[in-house]
Scaffold this motif. Structure first.
Motif: not given
Length: 363
Positions: A329-355
């Motif tokens: 995110d160039p606006k905030t300077g954030h570099a973000i990575a979420f990795v998981t072994r449980q293959l599902g949807d992107f709801d977790r990423v959405g919640a993390i991004d919102a936080a």
């Protein structure tokens, strides 16, 4: 702390909501790393590295992140562009004699080369035969004129770019990435890992998840991921065959910290810890729009840079099968990575991004 504890690790003041978001969406084994202007502000993990729950997820746990690895192999080709050895608009055949499709390097990088499928039916064991799969691609005819249609090259991307690297540099793509990207920037990731004891065991979050990930039977989305078989088969992707193979489109094994650092280096204009890999001008090119329109694999409007997907909010990065994701995110300077072994949807990423987006950045 034990692996049964909710998300544990480091959280800088002001980022408490990020820990809460991860804890509210446990996956039984995952990690999250967030850097701001290159400094660590979140470094969390939860759960286990295996289905039997015998190995707690630790900082050094590696996990197959699927398409999150595509920008890594793309950066390998861009290093050659930066060195004047490859031109973005060079025909691939200039560097790969016998390559049939009239596609350019840029078109491969932007998923517009018209080669989203391996053209010859193969078996799962053929993932270990780099030369065979590259020969198949060299003889393939594009599905449509290169440059006219985007369709994420889900499985072919890494072989197309990796073979350009091998033809130009002489080193196999896994070695090139290890020596020219991972080592200089101190990144704990790679293709063809030799450390199976560090690898997380993949699982699906629900029995019908593999079917939900497919499109209609004859759709680009479905055809692009079924040959060779095995990329979504747990018996294959958790096996030595897959972990030892080099499939740069979908089998980077990485830690969350290494992916966040990768994006931090790009955010800083190609420099990490004082070590420049790529010119600032080419980083800008990498993160600029080269194609905008309907992507037939993603099945939605998409904007492609040179290996990364650009979002309307100004962020850029790449998601991977099952909810893995890494972005900047160039606006905030954030570099973000979420990795998981449980293959599902992107709801977790959405919640993390919102936080993360809720964090108030001073100044």
């Amino acid at each position: 702390m034990s692996a049964d504890d909710d998300a544990h690790g480091f959280v800088a003041p002001g980022y408490e909501a990020v820990r809460e978001a991860l804890a509210a969406h446990p996956s039984g084994g995952s990690a999250l790393c967030v850097l701001r202007d290159g400094a660590r502000v979140v470094d969390l993990r939860e759960g286990w590295a295996d289905a039997a729950r015998t190995r707690p997820w630790v900082e050094r746990t590696l996990v197959n992140v699927y398409s999150v690895g595509k920008p890594v192999i793309a950066l390998g080709v861009l290093l050659l562009v930066d060195r004047g050895l490859v031109g973005l608009d060079d025909p691939i055949a200039r560097h790969w004699p016998g390559f049939r499709a009239p596609a350019s390097v840029r078109q491969v990088l932007t998923h517009t080369a018209g080669l989203p499928f391996f053209p010859v039916p193969r078996k799962a064991s053929d993932w270990g035969d780099w030369d065979l799969l590259c020969a198949d691609l060299a003889g393939a005819s594009p599905q449509w004129p290169p440059g006219t249609v985007a369709a994420e090259h889900a499985l072919t991307y890494g072989h197309l770019l990796g073979e350009i690297i091998r033809r130009v540099d002489g080193r196999p793509p896994a070695r090139f990435v290890a020596e020219e990207i991972a080592a200089p920037w101190g990144l704990d990731f790679g293709f063809g890992t030799a450390e199976p004891e560090r690898c997380a065991e993949l699982e699906f979050d629900r029995p019908d998840r593999p079917a939900l990930m497919l499109g209609e039977p004859e759709s680009v989305r479905t055809l692009a991921v079924l040959n060779p078989p095995g990329a979504r088969d747990l018996a294959v992707v958790n096996s030595p065959l897959w972990r030892d193979a080099v499939v740069p489109a979908v089998n980077l094994h990485a830690t969350a910290g290494s992916l966040a650092r990768f994006y931090a280096g790009l955010l800083a204009g190609g420099i990490l810890d004082g070590r420049r890999l790529l010119s600032a001008a080419l980083v800008e090119d990498l993160t600029s729009a080269h194609f905008s329109g309907q992507d037939l694999f993603i099945e939605s409007q998409t904007t492609w840079g040179l290996g990364v997907q650009l979002e309307p909010d100004g962020t850029w990065g790449m998601g991977g099968l099952g909810g893995n994701a890494a972005w900047a995110d160039p606006k905030t300077g954030h570099a973000i990575a979420f990795v998981t072994r449980q293959l599902g949807d992107f709801d977790r990423v959405g919640a993390i991004d919102a936080a993360i987006s809720s964090v108030r950045i001073p100044g």
